[in-house]
Design a protein around this motif. Sequence first.
Motif, PDB file in Angstrom:
ATOM      1  N   ILE A 193      -9.838   3.957   0.721  1.00  0.00           N
ATOM      2  CA  ILE A 193      -8.425   3.607   0.918  1.00  0.00           C
ATOM      3  C   ILE A 193      -7.540   4.429  -0.018  1.00  0.00           C
ATOM      4  N   GLU A 194      -7.970   4.582  -1.255  1.00  0.00           N
ATOM      5  CA  GLU A 194      -7.186   5.344  -2.220  1.00  0.00           C
ATOM      6  C   GLU A 194      -7.047   6.797  -1.771  1.00  0.00           C
TER       7      GLU A 194
ATOM      8  N   PHE B  82     -13.327  -6.512  -1.535  1.00  0.00           N
ATOM      9  CA  PHE B  82     -13.507  -5.103  -1.171  1.00  0.00           C
ATOM     10  C   PHE B  82     -14.715  -4.542  -1.904  1.00  0.00           C
TER      11      PHE B  82
ATOM     12  N   LEU C 207     -12.550   0.747  -1.497  1.00  0.00           N
ATOM     13  CA  LEU C 207     -11.371   1.011  -2.323  1.00  0.00           C
ATOM     14  C   LEU C 207     -11.173   2.498  -2.553  1.00  0.00           C
TER      15      LEU C 207
ATOM     16  N   MET D  90       0.816  -1.209   0.000  1.00  0.00           N
ATOM     17  CA  MET D  90       0.000   0.000   0.000  1.00  0.00           C
ATOM     18  C   MET D  90       0.857   1.269   0.000  1.00  0.00           C
TER      19      MET D  90
ATOM     20  N   MET E 113      -5.652  -6.493   6.166  1.00  0.00           N
ATOM     21  CA  MET E 113      -6.206  -5.683   5.074  1.00  0.00           C
ATOM     22  C   MET E 113      -5.138  -5.345   4.040  1.00  0.00           C
TER      23      MET E 113
ATOM     24  N   TRP F 100      -5.498  -6.274   0.197  1.00  0.00           N
ATOM     25  CA  TRP F 100      -5.488  -5.204  -0.812  1.00  0.00           C
ATOM     26  C   TRP F 100      -4.590  -5.584  -1.994  1.00  0.00           C
TER      27      TRP F 100
ATOM     28  N   LYS G  88      -6.250  -8.456  -4.166  1.00  0.00           N
ATOM     29  CA  LYS G  88      -7.416  -8.119  -4.989  1.00  0.00           C
ATOM     30  C   LYS G  88      -7.026  -7.987  -6.454  1.00  0.00           C
TER      31      LYS G  88
END
Length: 333
Positions: A328-329, A320, A325, A202, A284, A288, A291
């Motif tokens: 998170i972005e 997700f 998403l 991430m 998570m 992520w 995905k």
Amino acid sequence: MIEPVYSAAENRYECGMQYRRAGRSGVMLPAISLGLWHNFGDVDTLSLSRKKLHYAFDHGITHFDLANNYGPSYGSAEETFGQIMKSSFAPYRDELFISTKAGHDMWPGPYGNWGSRKHLMASLDQSLKRMNLDYVDVFYSHRYDPETPLEETLQALVDIVREGKALYVGLSKYPLDAYLFACRYLKERDVPCLLYQGRYSMLVREPESQGILNAVKESGSGFVAFSPLAQGLLTNRYLNGIPDDSRIARGGFLKKEALTPEVLNKIQALNERAAMRGQSLAEMALAWLLKNETVTSVIVGASSVEQLGDSLKTLNHLSFEEEELHAIEKILM
């Protein structure tokens, strides 16, 4: 105390592990693989390493990722694995997918580093002896060598497969242009690049921005992510600063400068989002990555059986929602 003879769990393929295809190959890898970079060398106890490796295989992890200089000290992770291979895993060799690498500093002198044919051939021979193996499943060029002609490095990989010392080859941390050239060279010689291994999390997203992920997908390789938790930043370890017993405090590869106020704010916000999903931040962060269908596997380390078990909990919740998403972005921007 004499260790009892190891017998793998009969339900090892029925306990939740998912297997994902490596590009356009016939190889399926576990979504979560175990890396032996740290915590498996000669500074760690053999009994704990054995427990972690047994636990991994008993829970469906078939892929163990090594390199010639993993430890610490150099070579000692392979030696540890070799002892456990001989005592525990020998009957299960055909169920295991074992990788090693060469290309970083390993021994003194002009042949102990980088990507020459001399270094790659000698290094793999040493690795096979340390690991008590006749062959590895995939052998990586660990990094691009700007001084050695790329054709020399790649031809060594081709010949290693033809000699039966590796079933497949891979590339790690190569820049895009070198990767694309390598893919063409290897494919023309019927030894396609099975896997590209890169740092991806991430917080480290160069495989996206540099076009590596798209190139891997188009070329038919699989992508394996290492350091998926950003060396521990994407865990609960640093949510309240730097603990005295942490990697940063001990002066390891993770430096104090990495935990800036901006990064701390991000991981705290991500932790809140993970809690809303009913997951830990680490779970998570792994989900992520997974995905993305191009990601064949993520490599986790483990200092304990419990830590490895926590990583495997990721598999309980990989999906997700679009809203998640987007949120998170926004945090990661």
